[in-house]
Motif scaffolding. Sequence first.
Motif, PDB file in Angstrom:
ATOM      1  N   THR A  21     -11.295 -90.788 -22.096  1.00  0.00           N
ATOM      2  CA  THR A  21     -10.750 -89.575 -21.490  1.00  0.00           C
ATOM      3  C   THR A  21      -9.255 -89.562 -21.730  1.00  0.00           C
ATOM      4  N   GLY A  22      -8.745 -88.456 -22.299  1.00  0.00           N
ATOM      5  CA  GLY A  22      -7.324 -88.349 -22.579  1.00  0.00           C
ATOM      6  C   GLY A  22      -6.775 -87.004 -22.176  1.00  0.00           C
ATOM      7  N   GLY A  23      -5.467 -86.858 -22.310  1.00  0.00           N
ATOM      8  CA  GLY A  23      -4.847 -85.564 -22.043  1.00  0.00           C
ATOM      9  C   GLY A  23      -5.246 -84.560 -23.106  1.00  0.00           C
ATOM     10  N   SER A  24      -4.755 -83.366 -23.002  1.00  0.00           N
ATOM     11  CA  SER A  24      -5.091 -82.328 -23.966  1.00  0.00           C
ATOM     12  C   SER A  24      -4.540 -82.692 -25.342  1.00  0.00           C
ATOM     13  N   LEU A  25      -5.170 -82.171 -26.370  1.00  0.00           N
ATOM     14  CA  LEU A  25      -4.695 -82.419 -27.726  1.00  0.00           C
ATOM     15  C   LEU A  25      -3.321 -81.796 -27.945  1.00  0.00           C
ATOM     16  N   LEU A  26      -3.042 -80.744 -27.202  1.00  0.00           N
ATOM     17  CA  LEU A  26      -1.720 -80.127 -27.318  1.00  0.00           C
ATOM     18  C   LEU A  26      -0.624 -81.088 -26.873  1.00  0.00           C
ATOM     19  N   SER A  27      -0.907 -81.885 -25.849  1.00  0.00           N
ATOM     20  CA  SER A  27       0.111 -82.782 -25.306  1.00  0.00           C
ATOM     21  C   SER A  27       0.346 -84.003 -26.185  1.00  0.00           C
ATOM     22  N   LEU A  28      -0.471 -84.193 -27.225  1.00  0.00           N
ATOM     23  CA  LEU A  28      -0.228 -85.305 -28.151  1.00  0.00           C
ATOM     24  C   LEU A  28       1.139 -85.177 -28.818  1.00  0.00           C
ATOM     25  N   ARG A  29       1.589 -83.919 -29.009  1.00  0.00           N
ATOM     26  CA  ARG A  29       2.846 -83.692 -29.725  1.00  0.00           C
ATOM     27  C   ARG A  29       4.060 -83.611 -28.802  1.00  0.00           C
ATOM     28  N   GLU A  30       3.829 -83.626 -27.497  1.00  0.00           N
ATOM     29  CA  GLU A  30       4.916 -83.369 -26.577  1.00  0.00           C
ATOM     30  C   GLU A  30       5.601 -84.672 -26.169  1.00  0.00           C
ATOM     31  N   ASN A  31       6.892 -84.746 -26.393  1.00  0.00           N
ATOM     32  CA  ASN A  31       7.648 -85.955 -26.096  1.00  0.00           C
ATOM     33  C   ASN A  31       8.098 -86.045 -24.643  1.00  0.00           C
ATOM     34  N   ASP A  32       8.014 -84.964 -23.902  1.00  0.00           N
ATOM     35  CA  ASP A  32       8.611 -84.944 -22.573  1.00  0.00           C
ATOM     36  C   ASP A  32       7.703 -85.500 -21.495  1.00  0.00           C
ATOM     37  N   GLU A  33       6.483 -85.893 -21.825  1.00  0.00           N
ATOM     38  CA  GLU A  33       5.597 -86.456 -20.810  1.00  0.00           C
ATOM     39  C   GLU A  33       4.676 -87.506 -21.437  1.00  0.00           C
ATOM     40  N   PRO A  34       4.408 -88.612 -20.694  1.00  0.00           N
ATOM     41  CA  PRO A  34       3.491 -89.640 -21.203  1.00  0.00           C
ATOM     42  C   PRO A  34       2.086 -89.070 -21.353  1.00  0.00           C
ATOM     43  N   TYR A  35       1.365 -89.646 -22.269  1.00  0.00           N
ATOM     44  CA  TYR A  35       0.005 -89.172 -22.534  1.00  0.00           C
ATOM     45  C   TYR A  35      -0.986 -89.993 -21.712  1.00  0.00           C
ATOM     46  N   PRO A  36      -1.786 -89.377 -20.859  1.00  0.00           N
ATOM     47  CA  PRO A  36      -2.757 -90.131 -20.050  1.00  0.00           C
ATOM     48  C   PRO A  36      -3.972 -90.530 -20.877  1.00  0.00           C
ATOM     49  N   LEU A  37      -4.468 -91.743 -20.613  1.00  0.00           N
ATOM     50  CA  LEU A  37      -5.597 -92.252 -21.391  1.00  0.00           C
ATOM     51  C   LEU A  37      -6.419 -93.208 -20.538  1.00  0.00           C
ATOM     52  N   THR A  38      -7.731 -93.065 -20.604  1.00  0.00           N
ATOM     53  CA  THR A  38      -8.660 -93.994 -19.962  1.00  0.00           C
ATOM     54  C   THR A  38      -9.770 -94.319 -20.947  1.00  0.00           C
ATOM     55  N   ILE A  39      -9.981 -95.609 -21.181  1.00  0.00           N
ATOM     56  CA  ILE A  39     -11.034 -96.064 -22.091  1.00  0.00           C
ATOM     57  C   ILE A  39     -11.959 -96.990 -21.312  1.00  0.00           C
ATOM     58  N   GLU A  40     -13.244 -96.711 -21.344  1.00  0.00           N
ATOM     59  CA  GLU A  40     -14.253 -97.571 -20.726  1.00  0.00           C
ATOM     60  C   GLU A  40     -15.209 -98.029 -21.816  1.00  0.00           C
ATOM     61  N   LEU A  41     -15.324 -99.342 -21.962  1.00  0.00           N
ATOM     62  CA  LEU A  41     -16.115 -99.911 -23.048  1.00  0.00           C
ATOM     63  C   LEU A  41     -17.070-100.947 -22.479  1.00  0.00           C
ATOM     64  N   THR A  42     -18.324-100.890 -22.902  1.00  0.00           N
ATOM     65  CA  THR A  42     -19.338-101.853 -22.467  1.00  0.00           C
ATOM     66  C   THR A  42     -20.092-102.356 -23.689  1.00  0.00           C
ATOM     67  N   VAL A  43     -20.158-103.666 -23.826  1.00  0.00           N
ATOM     68  CA  VAL A  43     -20.955-104.305 -24.878  1.00  0.00           C
ATOM     69  C   VAL A  43     -21.850-105.326 -24.199  1.00  0.00           C
ATOM     70  N   GLY A  44     -23.144-105.025 -24.112  1.00  0.00           N
ATOM     71  CA  GLY A  44     -24.032-105.913 -23.373  1.00  0.00           C
ATOM     72  C   GLY A  44     -23.607-105.964 -21.918  1.00  0.00           C
ATOM     73  N   GLN A  45     -23.334-107.180 -21.410  1.00  0.00           N
ATOM     74  CA  GLN A  45     -22.879-107.353 -20.034  1.00  0.00           C
ATOM     75  C   GLN A  45     -21.359-107.426 -19.927  1.00  0.00           C
ATOM     76  N   THR A  46     -20.656-107.294 -21.050  1.00  0.00           N
ATOM     77  CA  THR A  46     -19.196-107.339 -21.058  1.00  0.00           C
ATOM     78  C   THR A  46     -18.637-105.933 -20.892  1.00  0.00           C
ATOM     79  N   SER A  47     -17.712-105.788 -19.937  1.00  0.00           N
ATOM     80  CA  SER A  47     -17.130-104.476 -19.661  1.00  0.00           C
ATOM     81  C   SER A  47     -15.617-104.561 -19.720  1.00  0.00           C
ATOM     82  N   ALA A  48     -14.998-103.506 -20.251  1.00  0.00           N
ATOM     83  CA  ALA A  48     -13.542-103.413 -20.303  1.00  0.00           C
ATOM     84  C   ALA A  48     -13.135-101.997 -19.914  1.00  0.00           C
ATOM     85  N   ARG A  49     -12.077-101.920 -19.102  1.00  0.00           N
ATOM     86  CA  ARG A  49     -11.559-100.611 -18.699  1.00  0.00           C
ATOM     87  C   ARG A  49     -10.037-100.625 -18.836  1.00  0.00           C
ATOM     88  N   ILE A  50      -9.512 -99.659 -19.594  1.00  0.00           N
ATOM     89  CA  ILE A  50      -8.073 -99.519 -19.801  1.00  0.00           C
ATOM     90  C   ILE A  50      -7.675 -98.142 -19.303  1.00  0.00           C
TER      91      ILE A  50
END
Length: 681
Positions: free
Chosen positions: A222-251
């Motif tokens: 889950t990320g911010g809008s594609l429009l905000s990828l180009r905007e320098n005035d605000e950080p880009y929000p990002l959430t990544i959830e990954l599961t491989v078998g019983q291993t889970s990672a969340r950023i």
Amino acid sequence: MTIPENRGKAAETQSASRRVRPWHWVLGGIGLVVAVLVVAVVLFDWNWLRNPAQSLITAATGRQTVINGRLGGEWSLTPRFVIEDFHMANADWAREKELLSFERAEVVIDLRQLLRGRTVLSDIRLVKPRIALERRADGEGNWTLGMTVAKDVAAPEDRTDMPLIGRLRIEDGRFLYRDEKAGVDIDAEVATVFGANNEGRDRVRLGGSGTMHGEPFRLRLTGGSLLSLRENDEPYPLTIELTVGQTSARISGTLADPIRFEGLALEVALSGPDLGKLQVITGVPLPMTPPYDLKGRLHRDGKIWRIENMAGRVGNSDLGGAIRIDTGRERLYLEADLHSKTLDYRDIGPLIGLKPETERAPNIAAATSSEKAAADSKTKEPAKPVAGGPPPKVLPDAPLAVEQLRQVDARVKFRGDKVEAPNTPLSGVDLDLVLDNSVLHLRPLKLGVAGGLVDADIRIDARSNVVLTQYDVKLNRFRLERFLESAGLKDTGSGRIDGRIRLTGYGDTVQKSLGSANGDIRLHMNGGTLSNLAMELVGLDVAEAARFWAGGDRTIPLRCFAADFNVESGMMTPRLFVLDTSDTTVTAEGNISLTEELLGLKIKAHPKDPSLLSARTPINITGAFSRPSISLDAGALAARTAGAVALGLLLTPLASILAFIEPGLESDSDCVALLKQVQPG
């Protein structure tokens, strides 16, 4: 006169017509061009560009490209271009037939912005796209195309260089990635879904699922809008959830520059059954561990990645600290400074080759009290050997991760304040680990044991096919009473034990290494006390033992203890073994096989005082390390019994007791000489 005047007027008219005629041609030409353009626009078929486009892409990429479907376009300031049934061939060595294909692609371009030097793609829609990326064991990837293409598709150097994308839609996509070198095999389904955020902008959500190393794989981004990828005035929000078998990672967090992946303010949460399995996700070799649940803060400075403020649990042990990974070197470099307040000794077992206890659940904070009690009850129950089966091995036999040692360099510091080890008097642990060019060096490895200290220097050389291990372990100030107390024998002895173990062995497990070892093991005590009852029982002095049982045990002075074992090809043989007290001198002979994990010692007691009913029979300690057996030497006991019978027959039954009377002629040992002999060099 009239005729000449008319001729003059006609001549003037012809001259004027000649002056006007070129403008007629210009206007006519413009009209014709406009007419041709109108006809061309009306009659133009975009499919006429199919063959030129196929040839252009094939020449630029070096991969045969075919467009089987139609090409479409619009004549407007924001035209929509369509390509259907697109196929690009893969490298000739790749497993998949095609590198890229899609059923339909639609792109809307804003020509007005393009004329101003800005690339604005208002809408992108991909239907059934399929991309297959593969990398061989030698590192070559199938995405290595022509130089012109490589230059054109290179990542933007700045966030503002990104094309401005209004909306991206991926329908029924598929992504494959195979890496022979890393052993990664991903087959994922990909799709994008949009939902408005509080500001009215669409946020990008991407989902994928498939398999990785044969285990279920799932990705949610889950990320911010594609429009905000180009905007320098605000950080880009990002959430990544990954599961491989019983291993889970969340950023989860923000990025100041999402294009360069810099300016990270990301929280990382990792959990799973074994840290070693994270290698398939991170590419960083990690040791095998019990189940873990860890959190930290992720940072990046160029090619250096850091996890700071790490905290959590590994097994039943807490773990905190920081990890630094440098990907800019020839070999991956890992640096860590870790700390544990309470370390369960079973959680570090896999680091030395002990297999994890699969029955033991991690005592993480999320567990309920009943779950913790159940986990603790399982932990305390020792594994029961199979009846009639071979005795279980004691020495660690899990193979060393040799390939991991050859892939990474590392420097790790670990401090454990307290060590929990039932029935074993352990305290703190202090470890410095250096891994350089396939040579692992533990120096120092300090472990508090029985009030004393194990100070070890262990060097593991994995540069060749046969792993070489050198052990230099100093045993300092061990308290005998602590060992006896942990065995349930309180107030039965005291004293200080020192020693040194110096061995060299070969093999990729501790069991193989010690089973082939050469060197020596030395132990010594100078002074102390021991239970008199124990000493009399060792000498099988029945009368003295009965007296102590009746009148109460007492301790006797321990003059000295000296043991010197020669180790050759995994066989321990005592060159010297003397335990000397004021009452008895105990010696030992035989051997101990580290290769087979078998005991073969004979303990002999030599009393210093006369005693009635002393069998003076050696004690045999035999059997496997996991199933030791203690018994009387049948031959010696039979000989003494036979002597008693003979005396009884020749003299009287009372005289047979003479065979069991110990004259007590043994003298004190020369402790000074013995201790000097076994002092470590």
